[in-house]
Structures are given as C-alpha cells and as structure tokens.
Motif scaffolding. Structure first.
Motif, PDB file in Angstrom:
ATOM      1  N   LYS A 182       0.833  -1.207   0.000  1.00  0.00           N
ATOM      2  CA  LYS A 182       0.000   0.000   0.000  1.00  0.00           C
ATOM      3  C   LYS A 182       0.866   1.254   0.000  1.00  0.00           C
ATOM      4  CE  LYS A 182      -4.049  -2.019   2.118  1.00  0.00           C
ATOM      5  NZ  LYS A 182      -5.071  -1.905   3.143  1.00  0.00           N
ATOM      6  N   SER A 183       1.954   1.211   0.742  1.00  0.00           N
ATOM      7  CA  SER A 183       2.852   2.357   0.800  1.00  0.00           C
ATOM      8  C   SER A 183       3.517   2.600  -0.557  1.00  0.00           C
ATOM      9  CB  SER A 183       3.908   2.119   1.878  1.00  0.00           C
ATOM     10  OG  SER A 183       4.711   3.243   2.034  1.00  0.00           O
ATOM     11  N   ILE A 184       3.922   1.530  -1.230  1.00  0.00           N
ATOM     12  CA  ILE A 184       4.554   1.667  -2.547  1.00  0.00           C
ATOM     13  C   ILE A 184       3.546   2.182  -3.563  1.00  0.00           C
ATOM     14  CG2 ILE A 184       5.546   0.373  -4.474  1.00  0.00           C
ATOM     15  CD1 ILE A 184       7.027  -1.318  -2.398  1.00  0.00           C
ATOM     16  N   LYS A 185       2.335   1.656  -3.529  1.00  0.00           N
ATOM     17  CA  LYS A 185       1.305   2.127  -4.459  1.00  0.00           C
ATOM     18  C   LYS A 185       0.968   3.594  -4.222  1.00  0.00           C
ATOM     19  CE  LYS A 185      -0.885  -2.223  -5.684  1.00  0.00           C
ATOM     20  NZ  LYS A 185      -2.113  -3.032  -5.674  1.00  0.00           N
ATOM     21  N   ALA A 186       1.180   4.065  -2.999  1.00  0.00           N
ATOM     22  CA  ALA A 186       0.970   5.482  -2.687  1.00  0.00           C
ATOM     23  C   ALA A 186       2.163   6.330  -3.126  1.00  0.00           C
ATOM     24  CB  ALA A 186       0.723   5.659  -1.195  1.00  0.00           C
ATOM     25  N   GLY A 187       3.222   5.680  -3.609  1.00  0.00           N
ATOM     26  CA  GLY A 187       4.380   6.403  -4.129  1.00  0.00           C
ATOM     27  C   GLY A 187       5.438   6.732  -3.096  1.00  0.00           C
ATOM     28  N   LYS A 188       5.384   6.106  -1.952  1.00  0.00           N
ATOM     29  CA  LYS A 188       6.333   6.417  -0.883  1.00  0.00           C
ATOM     30  C   LYS A 188       7.496   5.426  -0.883  1.00  0.00           C
ATOM     31  CE  LYS A 188       2.906   8.740   1.847  1.00  0.00           C
ATOM     32  NZ  LYS A 188       2.265   8.902   3.133  1.00  0.00           N
ATOM     33  N   VAL A 189       8.231   5.422  -1.992  1.00  0.00           N
ATOM     34  CA  VAL A 189       9.364   4.520  -2.155  1.00  0.00           C
ATOM     35  C   VAL A 189      10.504   5.277  -2.836  1.00  0.00           C
ATOM     36  CG1 VAL A 189       8.502   3.632  -4.353  1.00  0.00           C
ATOM     37  CG2 VAL A 189      10.078   2.262  -3.037  1.00  0.00           C
ATOM     38  N   SER A 190      11.729   4.927  -2.463  1.00  0.00           N
ATOM     39  CA  SER A 190      12.904   5.545  -3.073  1.00  0.00           C
ATOM     40  C   SER A 190      13.959   4.471  -3.328  1.00  0.00           C
ATOM     41  CB  SER A 190      13.474   6.615  -2.149  1.00  0.00           C
ATOM     42  OG  SER A 190      14.700   7.080  -2.652  1.00  0.00           O
ATOM     43  N   ILE A 191      14.539   4.497  -4.530  1.00  0.00           N
ATOM     44  CA  ILE A 191      15.609   3.540  -4.855  1.00  0.00           C
ATOM     45  C   ILE A 191      16.901   4.265  -5.212  1.00  0.00           C
ATOM     46  CG2 ILE A 191      14.097   1.654  -5.544  1.00  0.00           C
ATOM     47  CD1 ILE A 191      14.608   2.465  -8.461  1.00  0.00           C
ATOM     48  N   LYS A 192      17.019   5.511  -4.804  1.00  0.00           N
ATOM     49  CA  LYS A 192      18.209   6.293  -5.154  1.00  0.00           C
ATOM     50  C   LYS A 192      19.480   5.738  -4.521  1.00  0.00           C
ATOM     51  CE  LYS A 192      15.828  10.510  -6.240  1.00  0.00           C
ATOM     52  NZ  LYS A 192      15.454  11.838  -5.862  1.00  0.00           N
ATOM     53  N   GLU A 193      19.403   5.280  -3.287  1.00  0.00           N
ATOM     54  CA  GLU A 193      20.583   4.743  -2.607  1.00  0.00           C
ATOM     55  C   GLU A 193      20.621   3.219  -2.641  1.00  0.00           C
ATOM     56  OE1 GLU A 193      18.373   6.559  -0.261  1.00  0.00           O
ATOM     57  OE2 GLU A 193      19.055   8.428  -1.159  1.00  0.00           O
ATOM     58  N   ALA A 194      19.711   2.610  -3.371  1.00  0.00           N
ATOM     59  CA  ALA A 194      19.587   1.152  -3.363  1.00  0.00           C
ATOM     60  C   ALA A 194      20.659   0.483  -4.218  1.00  0.00           C
ATOM     61  CB  ALA A 194      18.206   0.748  -3.855  1.00  0.00           C
ATOM     62  N   PHE A 195      21.007  -0.730  -3.828  1.00  0.00           N
ATOM     63  CA  PHE A 195      21.931  -1.543  -4.605  1.00  0.00           C
ATOM     64  C   PHE A 195      21.509  -3.002  -4.497  1.00  0.00           C
ATOM     65  CE2 PHE A 195      23.566  -0.976  -0.375  1.00  0.00           C
ATOM     66  CZ  PHE A 195      24.040  -2.221   0.003  1.00  0.00           C
ATOM     67  N   VAL A 196      21.976  -3.807  -5.440  1.00  0.00           N
ATOM     68  CA  VAL A 196      21.556  -5.205  -5.529  1.00  0.00           C
ATOM     69  C   VAL A 196      22.756  -6.108  -5.277  1.00  0.00           C
ATOM     70  CG1 VAL A 196      20.522  -6.936  -7.044  1.00  0.00           C
ATOM     71  CG2 VAL A 196      19.770  -4.571  -7.192  1.00  0.00           C
ATOM     72  N   ARG A 197      22.549  -7.165  -4.506  1.00  0.00           N
ATOM     73  CA  ARG A 197      23.594  -8.145  -4.204  1.00  0.00           C
ATOM     74  C   ARG A 197      23.065  -9.553  -4.449  1.00  0.00           C
ATOM     75  NH1 ARG A 197      27.006  -4.882  -4.558  1.00  0.00           N
ATOM     76  NH2 ARG A 197      27.961  -3.719  -2.889  1.00  0.00           N
ATOM     77  N   ILE A 198      23.975 -10.446  -4.830  1.00  0.00           N
ATOM     78  CA  ILE A 198      23.644 -11.864  -4.956  1.00  0.00           C
ATOM     79  C   ILE A 198      24.262 -12.577  -3.761  1.00  0.00           C
ATOM     80  CG2 ILE A 198      23.907 -13.955  -6.326  1.00  0.00           C
ATOM     81  CD1 ILE A 198      24.066 -12.187  -8.804  1.00  0.00           C
ATOM     82  N   ILE A 199      23.416 -13.225  -2.965  1.00  0.00           N
ATOM     83  CA  ILE A 199      23.870 -13.951  -1.779  1.00  0.00           C
ATOM     84  C   ILE A 199      23.266 -15.353  -1.829  1.00  0.00           C
ATOM     85  CG2 ILE A 199      23.903 -14.004   0.745  1.00  0.00           C
ATOM     86  CD1 ILE A 199      23.385 -10.925   0.609  1.00  0.00           C
ATOM     87  N   ASN A 200      24.114 -16.368  -1.838  1.00  0.00           N
ATOM     88  CA  ASN A 200      23.674 -17.772  -1.872  1.00  0.00           C
ATOM     89  C   ASN A 200      22.681 -18.043  -3.003  1.00  0.00           C
ATOM     90  OD1 ASN A 200      25.253 -18.303   0.389  1.00  0.00           O
ATOM     91  ND2 ASN A 200      23.577 -17.856   1.796  1.00  0.00           N
TER      92      ASN A 200
END
Length: 148
Positions: A31-49
């Motif tokens: 619900k929070s994401i659908k309301a637009g309250k999300v940020s991926i500016k500092e996000a990064f992706v990792r592969i673990i196991n």
C-alpha cells in the motif's frame, strides 16, 4: 505505471541487459509503494547464496498500518527464475559489471522492479553523455524555433 525510478543509474552506468523482478514485500509495504512512498536512489543489488536481494531501498511505513510495520530500509528479496539469476551472476563476476535497480513499477497489480546489468562509466564518458544531451536539447530548441 512507474512509481519510482533511478535516473542516476543511466548517467553513471552503461546499461547492457534489463530484467523484471518481483519484490518480496510484507503487507502494508504494498500500500505504501502504491501510494508512491518509495525511493531507490541509494539502493543496490547483491547476490547472496544464489538469491538476489535489494538493499537500501526505502519504503516509508504506511501511516495507517499497525505497530508491526516492517522497517523502512530492510533487505528485500527479488524474485527471478533460477536461470536468470545464474546468467546475471556469471555476468557480474566479470570485473566492472554490477547490478543496478532502474525503477519500481506496477505490472498487472503486482509491484515489480526493473534491474539491469551495467558497466560503470568513466568521467570522460559522463562528459560525453552530458555534451550529447546538450546537443540534442539545442537541436530540439532550434527545430522548435524554426517551425514557428
């Protein structure tokens, strides 16, 4: 419908391959994401196991949620097919390649994230892209003025 995007990724990296991944979310986060309250500016992706996780993605807790709202910057699992994960992992092993989040969007009611295998740009590459953007902007401006 794009909810959040990472414009900086296109400036800092050469995007090579794009993938659409689902995000493992908890109740009120959707619900929070659908309301637009999300940020991926500092996000990064990792592969673990042999699993892919996104770290640093900020989902503001839903204001009408209970006391048990999940943390804002918790680690979230990305959902991809095993073959895709292996393909991404092989590519990322090569020096200079990384996985970057591009955007968070809705697809048939589900929250999805577009990630990409990317290679970092050098400073002179960034200058070239800035010059190219300026040149395109000037051409559009001239074309617009000539048509008046």
């Amino acid at each position: 419908m794009i909810i959040a995007n990472n414009k900086k990724a296109f400036f800092d990296y050469f995007i090579e391959e794009k993938y659409e991944a689902g995000i493992e979310l908890k109740g009120s986060e959707v619900k929070s994401i659908k309301a637009g309250k999300v940020s991926i500016k500092e996000a990064f992706v990792r592969i673990i196991n042999d699993e892919i996780f996104i770290m640093g993605m900020s989902v503001v807790p839903w204001e009408f949620g209970s006391v048990y709202n999940p943390e804002e910057r918790r680690v979230r699992k990305l959902l991809l097919h095993r073959k895709e994960i292996k393909k991404i992992h092989e590519k990322v092993k090569i020096k200079g390649y990384t996985i970057v989040p591009l955007d968070v969007h809705l697809s048939k009611g589900y929250v999805k994230m577009q990630i990409a295998i990317a290679k970092g740009k050098k400073t002179y590459d960034k200058r070239e892209s800035i010059a190219k953007k300026d040149q395109e902007r000037n051409l559009k401006r001239e074309f617009k003025n000539n048509n008046r």
